[in-house]
Scaffold this active site. Structure first.
Site, PDB file in Angstrom:
ATOM      1  N   GLU A 107       0.835  -1.189   0.000  1.00 53.86           N
ATOM      2  CA  GLU A 107       0.000   0.000   0.000  1.00 53.86           C
ATOM      3  C   GLU A 107       0.879   1.251   0.000  1.00 53.86           C
ATOM      4  O   GLU A 107       1.913   1.299   0.653  1.00 53.86           O
ATOM      5  CB  GLU A 107      -0.932  -0.023   1.205  1.00 53.86           C
ATOM      6  CG  GLU A 107      -1.973  -1.119   1.034  1.00 53.86           C
ATOM      7  CD  GLU A 107      -2.980  -1.205   2.159  1.00 53.86           C
ATOM      8  OE1 GLU A 107      -4.139  -1.492   1.864  1.00 53.86           O
ATOM      9  OE2 GLU A 107      -2.619  -0.999   3.321  1.00 53.86           O
ATOM     10  N   CYS A 120       3.730   8.345   1.101  1.00 54.25           N
ATOM     11  CA  CYS A 120       4.328   7.343   1.976  1.00 54.25           C
ATOM     12  C   CYS A 120       4.542   6.068   1.159  1.00 54.25           C
ATOM     13  O   CYS A 120       3.586   5.445   0.700  1.00 54.25           O
ATOM     14  CB  CYS A 120       3.371   7.125   3.157  1.00 54.25           C
ATOM     15  SG  CYS A 120       3.979   5.960   4.361  1.00 54.25           S
ATOM     16  N   CYS A 127       7.343  -7.261   6.365  1.00 53.94           N
ATOM     17  CA  CYS A 127       8.525  -6.778   7.069  1.00 53.94           C
ATOM     18  C   CYS A 127       9.030  -7.890   7.975  1.00 53.94           C
ATOM     19  O   CYS A 127       8.245  -8.630   8.560  1.00 53.94           O
ATOM     20  CB  CYS A 127       8.172  -5.543   7.904  1.00 53.94           C
ATOM     21  SG  CYS A 127       9.617  -4.746   8.643  1.00 53.94           S
ATOM     22  N   CYS A 131       8.000  -5.783  14.721  1.00 52.48           N
ATOM     23  CA  CYS A 131       7.722  -4.845  15.809  1.00 52.48           C
ATOM     24  C   CYS A 131       6.317  -5.163  16.331  1.00 52.48           C
ATOM     25  O   CYS A 131       5.378  -5.327  15.553  1.00 52.48           O
ATOM     26  CB  CYS A 131       7.806  -3.405  15.311  1.00 52.48           C
ATOM     27  SG  CYS A 131       9.454  -2.985  14.728  1.00 52.48           S
ATOM     28  N   CYS A 134       3.030  -3.086  15.247  1.00 51.36           N
ATOM     29  CA  CYS A 134       2.845  -2.710  13.842  1.00 51.36           C
ATOM     30  C   CYS A 134       2.159  -3.848  13.091  1.00 51.36           C
ATOM     31  O   CYS A 134       2.581  -4.996  13.165  1.00 51.36           O
ATOM     32  CB  CYS A 134       4.203  -2.410  13.221  1.00 51.36           C
ATOM     33  SG  CYS A 134       4.097  -1.989  11.471  1.00 51.36           S
ATOM     34  N   GLY A 180       7.662  -2.239   5.347  1.00 55.87           N
ATOM     35  CA  GLY A 180       9.040  -2.696   5.196  1.00 55.87           C
ATOM     36  C   GLY A 180      10.070  -1.831   5.884  1.00 55.87           C
ATOM     37  O   GLY A 180       9.776  -0.722   6.338  1.00 55.87           O
ATOM     38  N   SER A 212      12.938   6.224   6.738  1.00 56.00           N
ATOM     39  CA  SER A 212      12.597   5.910   8.124  1.00 56.00           C
ATOM     40  C   SER A 212      13.087   4.512   8.463  1.00 56.00           C
ATOM     41  O   SER A 212      12.865   3.567   7.715  1.00 56.00           O
ATOM     42  CB  SER A 212      11.078   5.988   8.299  1.00 56.00           C
ATOM     43  OG  SER A 212      10.723   5.712   9.635  1.00 56.00           O
ATOM     44  N   LEU A 235      11.703   5.413  17.297  1.00 58.01           N
ATOM     45  CA  LEU A 235      12.328   5.196  18.604  1.00 58.01           C
ATOM     46  C   LEU A 235      11.382   4.499  19.588  1.00 58.01           C
ATOM     47  O   LEU A 235      11.690   3.437  20.096  1.00 58.01           O
ATOM     48  CB  LEU A 235      12.821   6.541  19.153  1.00 58.01           C
ATOM     49  CG  LEU A 235      13.652   6.476  20.417  1.00 58.01           C
ATOM     50  CD1 LEU A 235      14.938   5.689  20.211  1.00 58.01           C
ATOM     51  CD2 LEU A 235      13.985   7.888  20.928  1.00 58.01           C
ATOM     52  N   HIS A 236      10.275   5.129  19.875  1.00 55.85           N
ATOM     53  CA  HIS A 236       9.189   4.543  20.686  1.00 55.85           C
ATOM     54  C   HIS A 236       9.470   4.328  22.161  1.00 55.85           C
ATOM     55  O   HIS A 236       8.535   4.036  22.914  1.00 55.85           O
ATOM     56  CB  HIS A 236       8.669   3.237  20.082  1.00 55.85           C
ATOM     57  CG  HIS A 236       8.383   3.338  18.625  1.00 55.85           C
ATOM     58  ND1 HIS A 236       7.559   4.314  18.108  1.00 55.85           N
ATOM     59  CD2 HIS A 236       8.833   2.636  17.561  1.00 55.85           C
ATOM     60  CE1 HIS A 236       7.501   4.181  16.809  1.00 55.85           C
ATOM     61  NE2 HIS A 236       8.279   3.187  16.447  1.00 55.85           N
ATOM     62  N   ASN A 311      -2.305   3.489  16.445  1.00 57.66           N
ATOM     63  CA  ASN A 311      -3.489   3.092  15.681  1.00 57.66           C
ATOM     64  C   ASN A 311      -3.738   1.609  15.881  1.00 57.66           C
ATOM     65  O   ASN A 311      -2.915   0.797  15.485  1.00 57.66           O
ATOM     66  CB  ASN A 311      -3.266   3.343  14.185  1.00 57.66           C
ATOM     67  CG  ASN A 311      -3.299   4.817  13.869  1.00 57.66           C
ATOM     68  OD1 ASN A 311      -4.226   5.512  14.243  1.00 57.66           O
ATOM     69  ND2 ASN A 311      -2.267   5.296  13.203  1.00 57.66           N
ATOM     70  N   CYS A 354      -0.758   5.175  10.042  1.00 59.77           N
ATOM     71  CA  CYS A 354       0.502   4.492  10.354  1.00 59.77           C
ATOM     72  C   CYS A 354       0.224   3.128  10.955  1.00 59.77           C
ATOM     73  O   CYS A 354      -0.618   2.986  11.839  1.00 59.77           O
ATOM     74  CB  CYS A 354       1.287   5.271  11.413  1.00 59.77           C
ATOM     75  SG  CYS A 354       1.715   6.903  10.911  1.00 59.77           S
TER      76      CYS A 354
HETATM   77  N1  SAH Z   1      10.594   0.123   9.178  1.00 67.07           N
HETATM   78  C1  SAH Z   1      10.630   1.547   9.093  1.00 67.07           C
HETATM   79  C2  SAH Z   1       9.627   2.079   8.137  1.00 67.07           C
HETATM   80  C3  SAH Z   1       8.168   1.846   8.525  1.00 67.07           C
HETATM   81  S1  SAH Z   1       7.630   3.331   9.162  1.00 67.07           S
HETATM   82  C4  SAH Z   1      10.507   2.137  10.486  1.00 67.07           C
HETATM   83  O1  SAH Z   1      10.270   1.369  11.413  1.00 67.07           O
HETATM   84  O2  SAH Z   1      10.708   3.318  10.654  1.00 67.07           O
HETATM   85  C5  SAH Z   1       6.187   3.052   9.895  1.00 67.07           C
HETATM   86  C6  SAH Z   1       5.994   4.083  11.001  1.00 67.07           C
HETATM   87  O3  SAH Z   1       4.709   3.885  11.557  1.00 67.07           O
HETATM   88  C7  SAH Z   1       6.994   3.855  12.105  1.00 67.07           C
HETATM   89  O4  SAH Z   1       7.353   5.011  12.767  1.00 67.07           O
HETATM   90  C8  SAH Z   1       6.213   2.960  13.005  1.00 67.07           C
HETATM   91  O5  SAH Z   1       6.748   2.970  14.264  1.00 67.07           O
HETATM   92  C9  SAH Z   1       4.828   3.585  12.921  1.00 67.07           C
HETATM   93  N2  SAH Z   1       3.785   2.628  13.283  1.00 67.07           N
HETATM   94  C10 SAH Z   1       3.772   1.318  13.048  1.00 67.07           C
HETATM   95  N3  SAH Z   1       2.663   0.743  13.537  1.00 67.07           N
HETATM   96  C11 SAH Z   1       1.952   1.727  14.105  1.00 67.07           C
HETATM   97  C12 SAH Z   1       0.686   1.771  14.759  1.00 67.07           C
HETATM   98  N4  SAH Z   1      -0.052   0.677  14.910  1.00 67.07           N
HETATM   99  N5  SAH Z   1       0.239   2.976  15.176  1.00 67.07           N
HETATM  100  C13 SAH Z   1       0.981   4.075  14.989  1.00 67.07           C
HETATM  101  N6  SAH Z   1       2.162   4.100  14.387  1.00 67.07           N
HETATM  102  C14 SAH Z   1       2.656   2.931  13.941  1.00 67.07           C
END
Ligand code: SAH
Length: 380
Positions: A107, A120, A127, A131, A134, A180, A212, A235-236, A311, A354
């Protein structure tokens, strides 16, 4: 005569083995033309046709000369992925499901704002990083995208949006924040970035193309050596224990190492800031204490902080932080001197926010095998 020797089969094989010129940046195209005994400057002509005039048919590229056009028709092609579905959100966000050969799809999302439009883009089907918060990770990993499949997303979106029709660009920024981990598909991503940056390609300024990463330290150094683009790091959490739960890659590259890579990325030559993304998850990483630790940590890197309300997606046990918690977190980090914005959730009605990008991850039979191979690449 065996069926594989029929004329039509020969034609099919020839078509199958044609070289997709979308897989090359300018340097790659120059090498390609040299390798077929042509002048390298043909690269520039092709780039202009493909990226400035959205043209993929060699026969209309009149400045190439008829003999070269015929030769190209035999050995090469400009093959784009296919838009399988387009959804438009009430807030103007557009999401495309983009399909590739073999049944995979990703997507790609366009997010319009008053003074900019961000695309985006995805770098892999699924991936491998897994994580925990995600939804892309939950689907597993199918394969890397090719350069043509990455830049093809930009090409298709630009055309669908009516790119530059009246001198007004719809897409002003590109973020590699789709499906990814871009730095785990470096060899295909780099030429795509180069085509985004090149004036003969899409011509975006360095600060408008963002890669990213979940924190792949060697990839950050390689990126720094390879091309001038902006860096975002997911970072998170400022605390290793918490970050490991959210981003398992943190086991391999803990926060201190990641921060050093970020400092090195922005040092001297690259006078830039790093954007840190921080998805706020209820009770996991949204405590005031974590906000204070984050201030301490990010003071050491020229940076901006992007807070993203979590989300939810089907099957997740995480929940989004309350509005009060989000506001409190932002207050603490801003009082600490950080520049922090809360990312507005866009395109929710079409699941384009996201972490909600899913695509279609086909052929997962050897999924664990592929993840193993992908993870082995992490070892320098
Ligand atoms: N792998 C790369 C590129 C993907 S970016 C990375 O990790 O940066 C996807 C972005 O959306 C990242 O910042 C990720 O942390 C965020 N993201 C993933 N799942 C999410 C969710 N459920 N709610 C909000 N943000 C999310």
């Amino acid at each position: 005569m065996a069926p594989e020797n029929t004329i039509s089969q020969i034609a099919v094989n020839a078509v199958k083995s044609r070289i997709n010129l979308l897989d090359f940046d300018e340097a790659g195209l120059r090498d390609f033309f040299e390798s077929i005994g042509e002048k390298p400057f043909r690269a520039q002509q092709i780039l202009k046709w493909v990226y400035h005039h959205s043209e993929t048919d060699f026969s209309v590229m009149t400045d190439l000369g008829i003999a070269l056009r015929e030769k190209l028709n035999l050995i090469a092609e400009i093959k784009l992925p296919e838009i399988l579905r387009e959804q438009r959100s009430a807030d103007g966000t557009v999401k495309w499901l983009i399909g590739f050969h073999g049944g995979n799809a990703v997507e790609t999302v366009y997010i319009p704002e008053p003074r900019r439009g961000t695309l985006c883009v995805s770098s892999q089907v699924g991936c491998a990083l897994n994580c925990s918060f995600c939804s892309t990770g939950a689907q597993g990993f199918a394969r890397d995208l090719t350069t043509g499949e990455i830049i093809g997303q930009v090409w298709l979106a630009a055309r669908a949006l009516g790119h530059e029709r009246n001198g007004q660009r719809k897409i002003t920024n590109i973020v590699m924040m789709g499906m990814g981990e871009p730095l785990l598909n470096f060899d295909a991503v780099l030429p795509a970035l180069s085509l985004m940056r090149n004036d003969l390609g899409f011509g975006f300024a360095a600060k408008r193309v963002t890669v990213s990463t979940a924190g792949l330290v060697p990839g950050i150094y390689r990126l720094r050596e390879s091309i001038d683009v902006a860096l975002a790091v997911s970072l998170h959490s400022p605390v290793d224990d918490v970050r490991v739960e959210l981003v398992p890659l943190n086991r391999k590259y803990p926060i201190a190492e990641l921060m050093q890579a970020c400092r090195d990325f922005v040092s001297e030559k690259h006078k830039r800031t790093v954007t840190f993304e921080y998805t706020l998850i209820d009770g996991v990483n949204d405590h005031p204490e974590q906000a204070r630790k984050l201030v301490k940590l990010l003071r050491t890197v020229p940076s901006k902080l992007n807070l993203i309300p979590f989300n939810p997606f089907p099957g997740t046990q995480y929940r989004c932080s309350s509005q009060d918690r989000i506001t409190r977190f932002q207050e603490i980090v801003m009082q600490g001197g950080l520049i922090a914005t809360v990312r507005k959730t866009r395109g929710e009605d079409i699941d384009a926010a996201c972490g909600q990008l899913v695509g279609k991850v086909q052929d997962r039979t050897k999924r664990s095998e592929r993840i193993k191979i992908k993870m082995a690449e992490l070892t320098p």
